[in-house]
Design an enzyme around this catalytic site. Sequence first.
Site, PDB file in Angstrom:
ATOM      1  N   ASN A 276      21.578  55.649  26.293  1.00  0.00           N
ATOM      2  CA  ASN A 276      20.219  56.166  26.534  1.00  0.00           C
ATOM      3  C   ASN A 276      20.016  57.468  25.783  1.00  0.00           C
ATOM      4  O   ASN A 276      18.913  57.830  25.430  1.00  0.00           O
ATOM      5  CB  ASN A 276      20.018  56.436  28.030  1.00  0.00           C
ATOM      6  CG  ASN A 276      20.021  55.137  28.813  1.00  0.00           C
ATOM      7  OD1 ASN A 276      19.080  54.367  28.730  1.00  0.00           O
ATOM      8  ND2 ASN A 276      21.114  54.873  29.500  1.00  0.00           N
ATOM      9  N   ASN A 277      21.157  58.198  25.604  1.00  0.00           N
ATOM     10  CA  ASN A 277      21.028  59.512  24.982  1.00  0.00           C
ATOM     11  C   ASN A 277      20.936  59.376  23.462  1.00  0.00           C
ATOM     12  O   ASN A 277      21.472  58.442  22.865  1.00  0.00           O
ATOM     13  CB  ASN A 277      22.217  60.403  25.377  1.00  0.00           C
ATOM     14  CG  ASN A 277      22.144  60.790  26.857  1.00  0.00           C
ATOM     15  OD1 ASN A 277      23.112  60.640  27.570  1.00  0.00           O
ATOM     16  ND2 ASN A 277      21.003  61.268  27.306  1.00  0.00           N
TER      17      ASN A 277
ATOM     18  N   TYR B 240      33.154  62.360  30.324  1.00  0.00           N
ATOM     19  CA  TYR B 240      32.871  62.960  29.009  1.00  0.00           C
ATOM     20  C   TYR B 240      33.110  64.472  29.036  1.00  0.00           C
ATOM     21  O   TYR B 240      33.971  64.987  28.318  1.00  0.00           O
ATOM     22  CB  TYR B 240      31.424  62.632  28.636  1.00  0.00           C
ATOM     23  CG  TYR B 240      30.908  63.252  27.361  1.00  0.00           C
ATOM     24  CD1 TYR B 240      29.610  63.728  27.284  1.00  0.00           C
ATOM     25  CD2 TYR B 240      31.693  63.335  26.199  1.00  0.00           C
ATOM     26  CE1 TYR B 240      29.099  64.272  26.107  1.00  0.00           C
ATOM     27  CE2 TYR B 240      31.204  63.876  25.020  1.00  0.00           C
ATOM     28  CZ  TYR B 240      29.904  64.352  24.981  1.00  0.00           C
ATOM     29  OH  TYR B 240      29.404  64.902  23.822  1.00  0.00           O
TER      30      TYR B 240
ATOM     31  N   ASP C 137      39.182  61.403  40.144  1.00  0.00           N
ATOM     32  CA  ASP C 137      38.248  60.555  39.398  1.00  0.00           C
ATOM     33  C   ASP C 137      38.557  59.096  39.718  1.00  0.00           C
ATOM     34  O   ASP C 137      39.688  58.642  39.534  1.00  0.00           O
ATOM     35  CB  ASP C 137      38.396  60.806  37.879  1.00  0.00           C
ATOM     36  CG  ASP C 137      37.227  60.222  37.083  1.00  0.00           C
ATOM     37  OD1 ASP C 137      36.689  60.934  36.220  1.00  0.00           O
ATOM     38  OD2 ASP C 137      36.845  59.062  37.345  1.00  0.00           O
ATOM     39  N   ASN C 138      37.552  58.366  40.216  1.00  0.00           N
ATOM     40  CA  ASN C 138      37.813  56.951  40.568  1.00  0.00           C
ATOM     41  C   ASN C 138      37.380  55.990  39.458  1.00  0.00           C
ATOM     42  O   ASN C 138      37.221  54.798  39.673  1.00  0.00           O
ATOM     43  CB  ASN C 138      37.096  56.594  41.882  1.00  0.00           C
ATOM     44  CG  ASN C 138      35.574  56.682  41.735  1.00  0.00           C
ATOM     45  OD1 ASN C 138      35.081  57.092  40.674  1.00  0.00           O
ATOM     46  ND2 ASN C 138      34.850  56.313  42.777  1.00  0.00           N
TER      47      ASN C 138
ATOM     48  N   ARG D  65      14.838  69.651  21.700  1.00  0.00           N
ATOM     49  CA  ARG D  65      15.882  69.823  22.699  1.00  0.00           C
ATOM     50  C   ARG D  65      16.891  70.857  22.201  1.00  0.00           C
ATOM     51  O   ARG D  65      16.892  71.213  21.014  1.00  0.00           O
ATOM     52  CB  ARG D  65      16.637  68.482  22.929  1.00  0.00           C
ATOM     53  CG  ARG D  65      15.784  67.400  23.578  1.00  0.00           C
ATOM     54  CD  ARG D  65      15.455  67.735  25.001  1.00  0.00           C
ATOM     55  NE  ARG D  65      14.689  66.683  25.665  1.00  0.00           N
ATOM     56  CZ  ARG D  65      13.362  66.557  25.616  1.00  0.00           C
ATOM     57  NH1 ARG D  65      12.654  67.440  24.889  1.00  0.00           N
ATOM     58  NH2 ARG D  65      12.737  65.594  26.256  1.00  0.00           N
TER      59      ARG D  65
ATOM     60  N   TYR E 225      17.695  61.634  39.065  1.00  0.00           N
ATOM     61  CA  TYR E 225      18.895  62.349  38.577  1.00  0.00           C
ATOM     62  C   TYR E 225      18.633  63.858  38.623  1.00  0.00           C
ATOM     63  O   TYR E 225      19.412  64.621  39.204  1.00  0.00           O
ATOM     64  CB  TYR E 225      19.251  61.931  37.150  1.00  0.00           C
ATOM     65  CG  TYR E 225      20.161  62.918  36.461  1.00  0.00           C
ATOM     66  CD1 TYR E 225      19.655  63.846  35.542  1.00  0.00           C
ATOM     67  CD2 TYR E 225      21.519  62.963  36.746  1.00  0.00           C
ATOM     68  CE1 TYR E 225      20.480  64.786  34.938  1.00  0.00           C
ATOM     69  CE2 TYR E 225      22.355  63.890  36.142  1.00  0.00           C
ATOM     70  CZ  TYR E 225      21.823  64.803  35.242  1.00  0.00           C
ATOM     71  OH  TYR E 225      22.637  65.752  34.652  1.00  0.00           O
TER      72      TYR E 225
ATOM     73  N   SER F 299      22.276  71.016  35.412  1.00  0.00           N
ATOM     74  CA  SER F 299      21.613  70.433  34.252  1.00  0.00           C
ATOM     75  C   SER F 299      20.299  71.136  33.966  1.00  0.00           C
ATOM     76  O   SER F 299      19.618  71.591  34.887  1.00  0.00           O
ATOM     77  CB  SER F 299      21.325  68.947  34.537  1.00  0.00           C
ATOM     78  OG  SER F 299      20.414  68.423  33.589  1.00  0.00           O
TER      79      SER F 299
ATOM     80  N   LYS G  81      20.171  67.037  41.123  1.00  0.00           N
ATOM     81  CA  LYS G  81      20.782  68.303  40.677  1.00  0.00           C
ATOM     82  C   LYS G  81      20.062  69.490  41.328  1.00  0.00           C
ATOM     83  O   LYS G  81      20.679  70.475  41.726  1.00  0.00           O
ATOM     84  CB  LYS G  81      20.728  68.413  39.150  1.00  0.00           C
ATOM     85  CG  LYS G  81      21.651  67.431  38.421  1.00  0.00           C
ATOM     86  CD  LYS G  81      23.129  67.690  38.751  1.00  0.00           C
ATOM     87  CE  LYS G  81      24.052  66.789  37.973  1.00  0.00           C
ATOM     88  NZ  LYS G  81      25.497  67.003  38.279  1.00  0.00           N
TER      89      LYS G  81
HETATM   90  C1  WQD Z   1      16.975  63.629  23.717  1.00  0.00           C
HETATM   91  C2  WQD Z   1      15.734  63.449  22.872  1.00  0.00           C
HETATM   92  C3  WQD Z   1      14.340  61.659  23.639  1.00  0.00           C
HETATM   93  C4  WQD Z   1      17.014  58.353  22.612  1.00  0.00           C
HETATM   94  C5  WQD Z   1      19.451  64.287  28.970  1.00  0.00           C
HETATM   95  C6  WQD Z   1      19.424  64.295  30.440  1.00  0.00           C
HETATM   96  C7  WQD Z   1      19.562  65.702  30.948  1.00  0.00           C
HETATM   97  C8  WQD Z   1      20.755  66.361  30.339  1.00  0.00           C
HETATM   98  C9  WQD Z   1      20.650  66.329  28.829  1.00  0.00           C
HETATM   99  C10 WQD Z   1      22.895  66.331  31.499  1.00  0.00           C
HETATM  100  C11 WQD Z   1      14.488  63.163  23.723  1.00  0.00           C
HETATM  101  C12 WQD Z   1      14.881  61.390  22.232  1.00  0.00           C
HETATM  102  C13 WQD Z   1      16.489  59.628  22.806  1.00  0.00           C
HETATM  103  C14 WQD Z   1      16.424  57.497  21.638  1.00  0.00           C
HETATM  104  C15 WQD Z   1      14.857  59.230  21.102  1.00  0.00           C
HETATM  105  N1  WQD Z   1      21.962  65.729  30.757  1.00  0.00           N
HETATM  106  N2  WQD Z   1      15.434  60.036  22.059  1.00  0.00           N
HETATM  107  N3  WQD Z   1      15.359  57.967  20.915  1.00  0.00           N
HETATM  108  O1  WQD Z   1      16.540  63.181  27.987  1.00  0.00           O
HETATM  109  O2  WQD Z   1      16.770  65.347  26.621  1.00  0.00           O
HETATM  110  O3  WQD Z   1      18.293  64.918  28.489  1.00  0.00           O
HETATM  111  O4  WQD Z   1      20.571  64.961  28.447  1.00  0.00           O
HETATM  112  O5  WQD Z   1      22.941  67.404  31.953  1.00  0.00           O
HETATM  113  O6  WQD Z   1      19.704  65.646  32.329  1.00  0.00           O
HETATM  114  O7  WQD Z   1      18.196  63.784  30.855  1.00  0.00           O
HETATM  115  O8  WQD Z   1      18.492  63.545  26.423  1.00  0.00           O
HETATM  116  O9  WQD Z   1      19.519  62.289  24.589  1.00  0.00           O
HETATM  117  O10 WQD Z   1      18.100  61.020  26.290  1.00  0.00           O
HETATM  118  O11 WQD Z   1      17.004  62.534  24.634  1.00  0.00           O
HETATM  119  O12 WQD Z   1      13.881  59.622  20.431  1.00  0.00           O
HETATM  120  O13 WQD Z   1      16.840  56.328  21.406  1.00  0.00           O
HETATM  121  O14 WQD Z   1      15.922  62.303  22.043  1.00  0.00           O
HETATM  122  O15 WQD Z   1      12.999  61.232  23.752  1.00  0.00           O
HETATM  123  O16 WQD Z   1      13.381  63.771  23.111  1.00  0.00           O
HETATM  124  P1  WQD Z   1      17.402  64.229  27.376  1.00  0.00           P
HETATM  125  P2  WQD Z   1      18.332  62.265  25.487  1.00  0.00           P
END
Ligand code: WQD
Length: 341
Positions: free
Chosen positions: A200-201, A12, A32-33, A233, A151, A126, A155
């Site tokens: 997840n993000n 990404y 990149d593999n 955030r 994770y 990060s 870092k």
């Molecule tokens: C953002 C906010 C969640 C999903 C991650 C990595 C970190 C860095 C940045 C690389 C939080 C909320 C999320 C959902 C939600 N990565 N959320 N419902 O955890 O802040 O950080 O990205 O450098 O290392 O951990 O990012 O996008 O998971 O969450 O409410 O379905 O959105 O609780 O407050 P995060 P995220």
Amino acid sequence: MHKILVTGGCGYIGSHTVVDLIEQGYEVVSIDNFLRSNEKQWQRVQQLTGKQIRNYAIDLCDASAVQNVLEKESDSVGIIHFAALRTVPESVQHPLLYYTNNIQPLANLLNSMQQVKIKNLVFSSSCSVYGNPDSVPVTEDTLLNKAESPYAYSKQICEQMITDVVASGADIKPIALRYFNPVGAHPSGLLGEVPWGKPNNLVPYITQTAIGKLPKLTVFGGDYPTRDGSAVRDYIHIMDIAGAHRLALEFLLQQKGTKPVELFNLGTGNGVTVLEAIHAFEASTGQKLNYEIGPRRAGDPATIFANNGLAKECLGWQPQYSIQEMMLSAWKWEQEMAKIN
Ligand code: WQD
């Protein structure tokens, strides 16, 4: 023309940085593999740049493979090391996968860099190295609290490894870039974040809910001590992140470094709550989002956002994109993915 070695060039952040570097006149070679990327993304990078770009599909955990590539590309002026796994919940379930994949490659690179005399290193770090910060906005001097996940800890370990290798006398000039929340996609709609399985993000979750791939979004926590109860955030457009890597490299090439390891926060400096991010998505795209407030997610800090003054001052970096533009580009990419997949 300066040649740059980019690990994770098909991922990404890596792919957006490769495009920016080539557009700015650099030659790029990738390692990149495709562990967390795919050849289609790499083809789109080459389509966007109009260049055939060499990619070594080796395992960076294999020291001899790394040595072999760096010997072949020893005329590179620097290395940008993106390649790593970055899914926090996955790191909790599979810590060894993260400690192996996120640490061994850096050790191999640092060792081979010294052998082939490549000095300049830009490392993908990060904001998660701060853990749950005692105060915000965080500066590069903010004490690192306990990492909230393997994770994040990987870092922290990598940053310490770089510090110790330099302190041991290695002729390496490193910069560690601490990303906050990279989001969005290339304006062309040809490049963007390709979640590995279920996202997840937050932002991929928003766009997949909006396009109907997921039924609804759950806001993790509505009772935080913030403006609207949801967590804060620092979302930063991927194009701003990409541009910062070129500026970091140029900082090293111009030998402007004064510290053993230069650290820079890459965030906008603006804290945005989850609900504000959702409303920005709805306002910029016209898409109504199906969401509900649910319980907090373990390990989430209530609030974290950057003081980005050092990157502005030293790198001449200025984030350009608004939260609305981040959301719009992410939505355009989600719609594009629906066509190409
Ligand atoms: C953002 C906010 C969640 C999903 C991650 C990595 C970190 C860095 C940045 C690389 C939080 C909320 C999320 C959902 C939600 N990565 N959320 N419902 O955890 O802040 O950080 O990205 O450098 O290392 O951990 O990012 O996008 O998971 O969450 O409410 O379905 O959105 O609780 O407050 P995060 P995220």
